[in-house]
Scaffold this motif. Structure first.
Motif, PDB file in Angstrom:
ATOM      1  N   LEU A  47       1.337  -0.761  -0.031  1.00 31.30           N
ATOM      2  CA  LEU A  47      -0.326  -0.245   0.078  1.00 31.30           C
ATOM      3  C   LEU A  47       0.937   1.308  -0.253  1.00 31.30           C
ATOM      4  O   LEU A  47       0.671   1.490  -0.655  1.00 31.30           O
ATOM      5  CB  LEU A  47      -0.671   0.189   1.331  1.00 31.30           C
ATOM      6  CG  LEU A  47      -1.889   1.455   1.675  1.00 31.30           C
ATOM      7  CD1 LEU A  47      -2.381   1.670   0.310  1.00 31.30           C
ATOM      8  CD2 LEU A  47      -2.756   1.338   3.004  1.00 31.30           C
ATOM      9  N   ALA A  48       2.018   1.029   0.621  1.00 34.17           N
ATOM     10  CA  ALA A  48       3.486   2.808   0.631  1.00 34.17           C
ATOM     11  C   ALA A  48       3.466   2.839  -0.045  1.00 34.17           C
ATOM     12  O   ALA A  48       3.412   3.968  -0.560  1.00 34.17           O
ATOM     13  CB  ALA A  48       3.334   2.357   1.808  1.00 34.17           C
ATOM     14  N   ALA A  88      -9.503  -4.287   3.087  1.00 32.68           N
ATOM     15  CA  ALA A  88      -9.365  -3.059   3.105  1.00 32.68           C
ATOM     16  C   ALA A  88      -7.839  -3.117   2.139  1.00 32.68           C
ATOM     17  O   ALA A  88      -8.212  -1.941   1.020  1.00 32.68           O
ATOM     18  CB  ALA A  88      -9.161  -2.422   3.947  1.00 32.68           C
ATOM     19  N   TYR A  89      -6.826  -2.716   2.336  1.00 31.77           N
ATOM     20  CA  TYR A  89      -5.219  -2.854   1.618  1.00 31.77           C
ATOM     21  C   TYR A  89      -5.808  -3.000   0.720  1.00 31.77           C
ATOM     22  O   TYR A  89      -4.913  -2.403  -0.868  1.00 31.77           O
ATOM     23  CB  TYR A  89      -4.597  -3.350   2.954  1.00 31.77           C
ATOM     24  CG  TYR A  89      -3.417  -2.654   3.627  1.00 31.77           C
ATOM     25  CD1 TYR A  89      -4.564  -2.238   5.178  1.00 31.77           C
ATOM     26  CD2 TYR A  89      -2.585  -2.680   3.714  1.00 31.77           C
ATOM     27  CE1 TYR A  89      -4.955  -1.858   5.508  1.00 31.77           C
ATOM     28  CE2 TYR A  89      -2.441  -1.462   4.640  1.00 31.77           C
ATOM     29  CZ  TYR A  89      -2.855  -1.517   5.784  1.00 31.77           C
ATOM     30  OH  TYR A  89      -2.379  -0.121   7.044  1.00 31.77           O
ATOM     31  N   SER A  90      -6.127  -4.656   0.406  1.00 35.24           N
ATOM     32  CA  SER A  90      -6.598  -5.000  -1.044  1.00 35.24           C
ATOM     33  C   SER A  90      -7.065  -4.453  -1.984  1.00 35.24           C
ATOM     34  O   SER A  90      -6.512  -3.590  -3.105  1.00 35.24           O
ATOM     35  CB  SER A  90      -6.466  -5.887  -1.308  1.00 35.24           C
ATOM     36  OG  SER A  90      -6.767  -7.121  -2.422  1.00 35.24           O
ATOM     37  N   ARG A  91      -7.956  -3.505  -0.955  1.00 33.27           N
ATOM     38  CA  ARG A  91      -9.232  -2.998  -2.198  1.00 33.27           C
ATOM     39  C   ARG A  91      -8.140  -1.193  -2.018  1.00 33.27           C
ATOM     40  O   ARG A  91      -8.735  -0.968  -3.641  1.00 33.27           O
ATOM     41  CB  ARG A  91     -10.795  -3.115  -1.616  1.00 33.27           C
ATOM     42  CG  ARG A  91     -11.332  -3.770  -1.939  1.00 33.27           C
ATOM     43  CD  ARG A  91     -12.726  -3.498  -1.914  1.00 33.27           C
ATOM     44  NE  ARG A  91     -12.998  -2.697  -0.168  1.00 33.27           N
ATOM     45  CZ  ARG A  91     -13.178  -4.363   0.108  1.00 33.27           C
ATOM     46  NH1 ARG A  91     -13.280  -5.655   0.109  1.00 33.27           N
ATOM     47  NH2 ARG A  91     -13.014  -4.366   2.101  1.00 33.27           N
ATOM     48  N   ARG A  92      -7.660  -1.486  -1.504  1.00 30.96           N
ATOM     49  CA  ARG A  92      -7.059   0.307  -1.585  1.00 30.96           C
ATOM     50  C   ARG A  92      -5.821   0.469  -2.725  1.00 30.96           C
ATOM     51  O   ARG A  92      -5.465   1.157  -3.117  1.00 30.96           O
ATOM     52  CB  ARG A  92      -6.470   0.922  -0.211  1.00 30.96           C
ATOM     53  CG  ARG A  92      -6.368   2.195  -0.355  1.00 30.96           C
ATOM     54  CD  ARG A  92      -6.977   3.568  -1.016  1.00 30.96           C
ATOM     55  NE  ARG A  92      -6.539   4.861  -0.401  1.00 30.96           N
ATOM     56  CZ  ARG A  92      -7.249   5.701  -1.369  1.00 30.96           C
ATOM     57  NH1 ARG A  92      -7.795   5.921  -2.677  1.00 30.96           N
ATOM     58  NH2 ARG A  92      -5.841   6.787  -1.670  1.00 30.96           N
ATOM     59  N   VAL A  93      -5.708  -1.033  -2.523  1.00 32.56           N
ATOM     60  CA  VAL A  93      -4.087  -0.840  -3.844  1.00 32.56           C
ATOM     61  C   VAL A  93      -4.850  -0.678  -4.850  1.00 32.56           C
ATOM     62  O   VAL A  93      -3.968   0.314  -6.294  1.00 32.56           O
ATOM     63  CB  VAL A  93      -2.646  -1.688  -3.500  1.00 32.56           C
ATOM     64  CG1 VAL A  93      -1.871  -2.140  -4.506  1.00 32.56           C
ATOM     65  CG2 VAL A  93      -2.668  -1.968  -2.429  1.00 32.56           C
ATOM     66  N   LYS A  94      -5.179  -1.585  -5.090  1.00 33.99           N
ATOM     67  CA  LYS A  94      -6.232  -1.534  -6.329  1.00 33.99           C
ATOM     68  C   LYS A  94      -6.491   0.033  -6.637  1.00 33.99           C
ATOM     69  O   LYS A  94      -6.490  -0.151  -7.946  1.00 33.99           O
ATOM     70  CB  LYS A  94      -7.231  -2.757  -6.747  1.00 33.99           C
ATOM     71  CG  LYS A  94      -6.440  -3.458  -6.638  1.00 33.99           C
ATOM     72  CD  LYS A  94      -8.119  -4.965  -6.508  1.00 33.99           C
ATOM     73  CE  LYS A  94      -7.050  -6.177  -6.574  1.00 33.99           C
ATOM     74  NZ  LYS A  94      -8.679  -7.454  -6.109  1.00 33.99           N
ATOM     75  N   GLU A  95      -7.688   0.405  -5.995  1.00 32.90           N
ATOM     76  CA  GLU A  95      -7.865   2.072  -6.059  1.00 32.90           C
ATOM     77  C   GLU A  95      -6.866   3.122  -6.612  1.00 32.90           C
ATOM     78  O   GLU A  95      -6.906   3.797  -7.447  1.00 32.90           O
ATOM     79  CB  GLU A  95      -8.637   2.328  -4.894  1.00 32.90           C
ATOM     80  CG  GLU A  95      -9.870   1.722  -4.944  1.00 32.90           C
ATOM     81  CD  GLU A  95     -10.863   2.378  -3.612  1.00 32.90           C
ATOM     82  OE1 GLU A  95      -9.965   3.275  -2.563  1.00 32.90           O
ATOM     83  OE2 GLU A  95     -11.781   1.684  -3.297  1.00 32.90           O
TER      84      GLU A  95
END
Length: 114
Positions: A47-48, A88-95
Protein backbone atom coordinates in the motif's frame (compact mmCIF):
# COMPACT_ATOMS: atom_id res chain seq x y z
CA UNK A 1 37.97 -8.67 15.99
CA UNK A 2 36.30 -7.17 12.89
CA UNK A 3 35.43 -10.65 11.62
CA UNK A 4 33.85 -11.54 14.96
CA UNK A 5 31.78 -8.35 14.93
CA UNK A 6 30.58 -9.00 11.38
CA UNK A 7 29.75 -12.60 12.29
CA UNK A 8 27.79 -11.52 15.36
CA UNK A 9 25.88 -8.92 13.36
CA UNK A 10 25.05 -11.51 10.72
CA UNK A 11 23.69 -13.86 13.36
CA UNK A 12 21.45 -11.26 14.98
CA UNK A 13 17.78 -11.96 14.36
CA UNK A 14 16.16 -9.63 11.87
CA UNK A 15 12.60 -8.45 12.29
CA UNK A 16 10.24 -10.93 10.69
CA UNK A 17 7.82 -8.25 9.63
CA UNK A 18 8.45 -5.26 7.44
CA UNK A 19 5.59 -2.81 7.86
CA UNK A 20 5.90 0.62 6.28
CA UNK A 21 6.42 2.09 9.76
CA UNK A 22 8.38 1.26 12.91
CA UNK A 23 6.54 -1.54 14.72
CA UNK A 24 8.44 -0.74 17.92
CA UNK A 25 6.26 2.35 18.28
CA UNK A 26 2.98 0.90 16.98
CA UNK A 27 0.37 2.80 18.97
CA UNK A 28 -3.02 2.07 17.44
CA UNK A 29 -4.89 -1.22 17.28
CA UNK A 30 -4.56 -1.10 13.48
CA UNK A 31 -0.78 -0.66 13.67
CA UNK A 32 -0.51 -3.47 16.20
CA UNK A 33 -2.50 -5.82 13.94
CA UNK A 34 -0.25 -4.93 11.02
CA UNK A 35 2.86 -5.62 13.06
CA UNK A 36 1.54 -8.95 14.34
CA UNK A 37 0.68 -10.45 10.94
CA UNK A 38 3.35 -11.04 8.27
CA UNK A 39 0.88 -11.02 5.37
CA UNK A 40 -0.75 -7.81 6.55
CA UNK A 41 2.66 -6.25 7.08
CA UNK A 42 3.56 -7.03 3.47
CA UNK A 43 0.22 -5.57 2.37
CA UNK A 44 1.06 -2.41 4.31
CA UNK A 45 4.32 -2.10 2.38
CA UNK A 46 2.49 -2.72 -0.91
CA UNK A 47 0.00 0.00 0.00
CA UNK A 48 2.82 2.42 0.82
CA UNK A 49 4.38 1.72 -2.58
CA UNK A 50 1.03 2.15 -4.39
CA UNK A 51 0.46 5.41 -2.54
CA UNK A 52 3.91 6.69 -3.55
CA UNK A 53 3.20 5.76 -7.18
CA UNK A 54 -0.18 7.50 -7.07
CA UNK A 55 1.38 10.66 -5.66
CA UNK A 56 3.94 10.71 -8.47
CA UNK A 57 1.39 10.29 -11.25
CA UNK A 58 -1.57 12.27 -9.88
CA UNK A 59 -2.53 15.57 -11.43
CA UNK A 60 -3.56 16.65 -7.91
CA UNK A 61 -1.29 15.02 -5.30
CA UNK A 62 -2.99 16.96 -2.49
CA UNK A 63 -6.28 15.26 -3.35
CA UNK A 64 -4.58 11.87 -3.19
CA UNK A 65 -3.16 12.75 0.25
CA UNK A 66 -6.59 13.85 1.47
CA UNK A 67 -8.22 10.68 0.16
CA UNK A 68 -5.55 8.52 1.77
CA UNK A 69 -6.05 10.24 5.14
CA UNK A 70 -9.81 9.69 4.81
CA UNK A 71 -9.26 6.04 3.89
CA UNK A 72 -6.95 5.56 6.87
CA UNK A 73 -9.41 7.15 9.29
CA UNK A 74 -12.32 5.19 7.88
CA UNK A 75 -10.44 1.90 7.91
CA UNK A 76 -9.17 2.41 11.44
CA UNK A 77 -12.71 3.23 12.61
CA UNK A 78 -14.38 0.27 10.88
CA UNK A 79 -11.89 -2.58 10.74
CA UNK A 80 -11.22 -4.40 13.96
CA UNK A 81 -9.88 -7.67 12.55
CA UNK A 82 -6.91 -8.74 10.47
CA UNK A 83 -9.24 -10.16 7.80
CA UNK A 84 -11.01 -6.82 7.44
CA UNK A 85 -7.70 -4.97 7.14
CA UNK A 86 -6.37 -7.40 4.53
CA UNK A 87 -9.49 -6.86 2.44
CA UNK A 88 -9.38 -3.08 2.88
CA UNK A 89 -5.69 -2.95 1.96
CA UNK A 90 -6.22 -5.06 -1.14
CA UNK A 91 -9.02 -2.81 -2.36
CA UNK A 92 -7.11 0.37 -1.62
CA UNK A 93 -4.00 -0.80 -3.50
CA UNK A 94 -6.21 -1.52 -6.52
CA UNK A 95 -7.85 1.91 -6.22
CA UNK A 96 -4.51 3.68 -6.02
CA UNK A 97 -3.02 1.67 -8.86
CA UNK A 98 -6.04 2.22 -11.10
CA UNK A 99 -5.97 6.01 -11.01
CA UNK A 100 -4.14 7.46 -8.04
CA UNK A 101 -7.10 9.70 -7.37
CA UNK A 102 -9.97 7.36 -6.67
CA UNK A 103 -12.21 8.56 -3.87
CA UNK A 104 -11.77 6.83 -0.56
CA UNK A 105 -14.56 4.37 0.14
CA UNK A 106 -16.40 3.97 3.39
CA UNK A 107 -15.45 0.67 5.01
CA UNK A 108 -19.02 -0.30 5.72
CA UNK A 109 -20.31 0.70 2.29
CA UNK A 110 -17.66 -1.37 0.53
CA UNK A 111 -18.69 -4.48 2.45
CA UNK A 112 -15.63 -4.92 4.63
CA UNK A 113 -17.50 -5.32 7.83
CA UNK A 114 -15.76 -6.21 11.02
Amino acid sequence: MKKLTVLLLALMPLPALAASFDCDIAATKMEQMICSDAELSRADEELAAAYARALKTASDPEAVKKQQREWLDDTENHCDSVACLKSAYSRRVKELDSSGSQPARNAMESGRGR
